[in-house]
Design an enzyme around this catalytic site. Structure first.
Site, PDB file in Angstrom:
ATOM      1  N   ARG A 138       0.826  -1.215   0.000  1.00 56.35           N
ATOM      2  CA  ARG A 138       0.000   0.000   0.000  1.00 56.35           C
ATOM      3  C   ARG A 138       0.861   1.267   0.000  1.00 56.35           C
ATOM      4  NH1 ARG A 138      -4.781  -0.829   4.120  1.00 56.35           N
ATOM      5  NH2 ARG A 138      -5.577   0.944   2.946  1.00 56.35           N
ATOM      6  N   ASP A 339     -15.234   2.539   2.460  1.00 50.72           N
ATOM      7  CA  ASP A 339     -15.055   1.116   2.786  1.00 50.72           C
ATOM      8  C   ASP A 339     -16.284   0.267   2.438  1.00 50.72           C
ATOM      9  OD1 ASP A 339     -12.501   1.566   3.727  1.00 50.72           O
ATOM     10  OD2 ASP A 339     -13.162   1.963   5.775  1.00 50.72           O
TER      11      ASP A 339
HETATM   12  C1  S3P Z   1      -9.713   5.404   7.814  1.00 42.70           C
HETATM   13  C2  S3P Z   1      -9.759   6.107   6.638  1.00 42.70           C
HETATM   14  C3  S3P Z   1     -10.017   5.486   5.336  1.00 42.70           C
HETATM   15  C4  S3P Z   1     -10.642   4.100   5.474  1.00 42.70           C
HETATM   16  C5  S3P Z   1      -9.944   3.273   6.520  1.00 42.70           C
HETATM   17  C6  S3P Z   1      -9.992   3.962   7.873  1.00 42.70           C
HETATM   18  C7  S3P Z   1      -9.399   6.124   9.069  1.00 42.70           C
HETATM   19  O1  S3P Z   1      -8.789   5.360   4.644  1.00 42.70           O
HETATM   20  O2  S3P Z   1     -10.599   3.425   4.241  1.00 42.70           O
HETATM   21  O3  S3P Z   1     -10.552   1.994   6.628  1.00 42.70           O
HETATM   22  O4  S3P Z   1      -9.625   5.563  10.149  1.00 42.70           O
HETATM   23  O5  S3P Z   1      -8.941   7.268   8.982  1.00 42.70           O
HETATM   24  P1  S3P Z   1      -8.197   6.577   3.758  1.00 42.70           P
HETATM   25  O6  S3P Z   1      -7.850   7.675   4.666  1.00 42.70           O
HETATM   26  O7  S3P Z   1      -6.986   5.995   3.087  1.00 42.70           O
HETATM   27  O8  S3P Z   1      -9.284   6.900   2.774  1.00 42.70           O
END
Ligand code: S3P
Length: 463
Positions: A138, A339
Site C-alpha cells: 500500500r 469502505d
Molecule cells: C480510515 C480512513 C479510510 C478508510 C480506513 C480507515 C481512518 O482510509 O478506508 O478503513 O480511520 O482514517 P483513507 O484515509 O486511506 O481513505
C-alpha cells in the site's frame, strides 16, 4: 476463523444485534489517549487484530495499556512522551525486549501505520515500520510527503518506483515545523497524520481537504480538551491546530462501527422477509454515505434513539427487506462510504436495474485492489459487472446464480461482502480465506448467526 467458509441461501433474518466498536475511533482513542496527560478509559474498544496492532506498537513505545474485562485503560505519556527506551515489564500489552524494539509491525492495518507515522515524526525516535504482505503493497508516500516537509527523515530503501512502501526506516524529531498542506487525495488517514504531527510542532499546522473526510481525530481532540478550528471552504474544509497543546485523558465510549453494521444490514436487504435492528451505531454524516445511497435505492432504513457520545452521533438502525432500485452514486460521496463499496456492489446485484458507482480510484489501494476483487467476486457468481475507468457498474437481477469461490486477497471486507451475497444466492458461495475478518469484525459469524445466518467451514459440500 477457518480458511475457507461457505454461505448458503438463508431464511428471513430477524433480531436485534450490536456490532463491534468503530475501528477508526478505536485507533484514535488509543493514540490520543497515549499522547494525553493522565488516564484514558475506553469502553467498547474494537479488540480486533488491526486495533491491537496500534495497541502493541504504543506498548513498544512505552505506553501502558490494559484491558480490565473490556474496559481499556491507557496511561497517557503526555506531549512528546513516547520513547523506545521504556521497557515495559509490568504485564501490560506491548511488552518488548530490547532486541525487538526497533521494528514496529502494523500487521494488516493501514490506519495504524499511517496515523502512527504522524505521531512518530514528532518524536526523537528511529524505527523500522513494517506490515504484512498486503500492507507492504500500500502507498505510504501520501503520508510521508507532508511529514518530510515538517522534518521527518526517511532512510532505508526510500521511494520504490516513485512510491514509499513498507518496510521503511524513519527518524522523527522533537522539533517539527508546522505546515499548511492541501490533501492531494481524500484521505482521513493522511489528514490525521498531519494533524497528529501538528499537535506537537511549534506553531499552527493547517490541512485543507477539498472533500470532507471522516473527522474523528478532530472531534476526539476537542473531547480531550484540545483546540482545533474547522472552517467550511468551497465544499471542503480548512482544519487548523496549534502545536504543543496538552490533551487530557478522558472516558471514551466507542459506538458500533457503521462499516461493520453494513454487513448485517446488507444481508437483511438481500434476504426477503428480513427485519433487523443494529443497536448503537455511529452515525457521523461523514461515514453515512452507504445509508444515504440505500435510501435512494428505496431501502427502508431508520435511525432511532439518537444520542451524542464523546462528540459523535450514535443511533439504533432498523432495516426491513424491500425491493431496491439501481442508482448512480456520485463520485463526491466516495469519501463518506469508501469502505462500503464492496458490500454496496453485492446489494446492487439484487436491485432492479443498473447501479453505477463513480470515482472509485482509491479502492485500488485498499487492503486489496477492491475494484478488481469486487468485480471478480461478482463475476465468479454469475453477476454481470464491469469497470469503466474509475467507475464500477453492476447489473442487478432478481436471481443471483452464486456457486463461485471468491478470492479474498487478504481483504476482510471482500470476505464479509461475499458471504453476505451467498445468503441470497441460488447456489452456495464460498470464500477462500476468512481469517482476515478478525482485523475488523472478530465475531462476524456469531453475530450473523444471531440473525439466523449460518456459515459452514470449508468449501466442501457446497450446494
Ligand atoms: C480510515 C480512513 C479510510 C478508510 C480506513 C480507515 C481512518 O482510509 O478506508 O478503513 O480511520 O482514517 P483513507 O484515509 O486511506 O481513505
Amino acid at each position: 476463523m477457518p480458511h475457507s467458509l461457505t454461505a448458503r441461501r438463508a431464511k428471513p433474518l430477524s433480531g436485534d444485534i450490536n456490532v463491534p466498536g468503530d475501528k477508526s475511533i478505536s485507533h484514535r482513542a488509543l493514540i490520543l489517549g497515549a499522547l494525553a496527560t493522565g488516564r484514558t478509559v475506553i469502553d467498547g474498544l474494537l479488540a480486533s487484530d488491526d486495533v491491537m496492532a496500534t495497541a502493541r506498537v504504543l506498548g513498544q513505545l512505552g505506553v501502558p495499556i490494559r484491558n480490565n474485562d473490556g474496559e481499556w485503560q491507557v496511561m497517557g505519556r503526555g506531549p512528546g512522551g513516547l520513547s523506545l527506551d521504556h521497557a515495559q515489564d509490568d504485564g501490560s500489552l506491548g511488552t518488548t525486549t530490547p532486541a525487538e524494539r526497533p521494528v514496529l509491525d502494523f500487521g494488516n492495518s493501514g490506519t495504524s501505520a499511517r496515523l502512527m507515522m504522524g505521531v512518530l515524526a514528532a518524536h526523537d525516535i528511529k524505527a523500522t515500520l513494517d506490515g504484512d504482505s498486503s500492507l507492504r503493497k500500500r502507498p505510504m508516500g501520501r503520508v510521508i510527503e507532508p511529514l518530510l516537509e515538517m522534518g521527518l527523515q526517511v532512510g532505508g530503501n526510500g521511494p520504490d518506483n516513485e512510491e514509499y512502501r513498507l518496510p521503511l526506516v524513519i527518524s522523527g524529531t522533537a522539533s517539527l515545523v508546522p505546515i499548511q498542506y492541501t490533501l492531494p487525495v481524500a484521505s482521513a488517514q493522511v489528514k490525521s497524520a498531519v494533524l497528529l504531527a501538528g499537535l506537537h510542532s511549534a506553531g499552527r499546522t493547517s490541512v485543507i481537504e477539498p472533500v470532507p473526510t471522516r473527522d474523528h481525530t478532530e472531534r476526539m481532540i476537542v473531547h480531550m480538551g484540545g483546540e482545533i478550528s474547522v472552517e467550511d471552504r468551497n465544499g471542503g474544509r480548512l482544519i487548523s491546530i496549534e502545536g504543543q497543546q496538552e490533551l487530557t485523558g478522558r472516558t471514551i465510549t466507542v459506538p458500533g462501527d457503521p462499516s461493520s453494521a453494513a454487513f448485517p444490514i446488507a444481508a437483511a436487504l438481500i434476504v426477503p422477509g428480513s427485519q433487523i435492528i443494529v443497536r448503537n451505531v455511529l452515525c457521523n454524516p461523514l461515514r453515512s454515505g452507504l445509508f444515504e445511497t440505500l435510501r435512494e435505492m428505496g431501502a427502508d432504513i431508520e435511525y432511532k434513539n439518537e444520542i451524542v457520545s464523546a462528540g459523535e452521533r450514535v443511533a439504533d438502525i432498523s432495516v426491513s427487506h424491500c425491493p431496491l432500485n439501481g442508482v448512480t452514486v456520485p463520485a463526491g460521496r466516495a469519501a463518506s462510504m469508501i469502505d462500503e463499496y464492496p458490500v454496496l456492489a453485492v446489494i446492487a446485484a439484487r436491485a432492479k436495474g443498473q447501479t453505477v458507482m463513480r470515482g472509485l480510484g482509491e479502492l485500488r489501494v485498499k487492503e486489496s485492489d477492491r475494484l478488481a476483487t469486487t468485480l471478480n467476486g461478482l463475476r465468479a457468481n454469475g453477476i454481470e459487472a464491469r469497470i469503466d475507468g474509475d467507475d464500477l457498474i453492476v447489473e442487478g437481477s432478481e436471481n443471483i446464480p452464486g456457486g463461485g469461490v471468491v478470492a479474498t486477497e487478504l481483504d476482510h471486507r471482500i470476505a464479509m461482502s461475499f458471504l453476505v451475497l451467498g445468503l441470497g444466492a441460488e447456489a452456495a458461495i464460498a470464500i477462500d480465506d476468512a481469517r482476515m475478518i478478525s482485523t475488523s469484525f472478530p465475531d462476524f459469524d456469531k453475530t450473523m448467526s444471531r440473525l439466523g445466518a449460518e456459515f459452514d467451514a470449508g468449501p466442501a459440500g457446497r450446494a
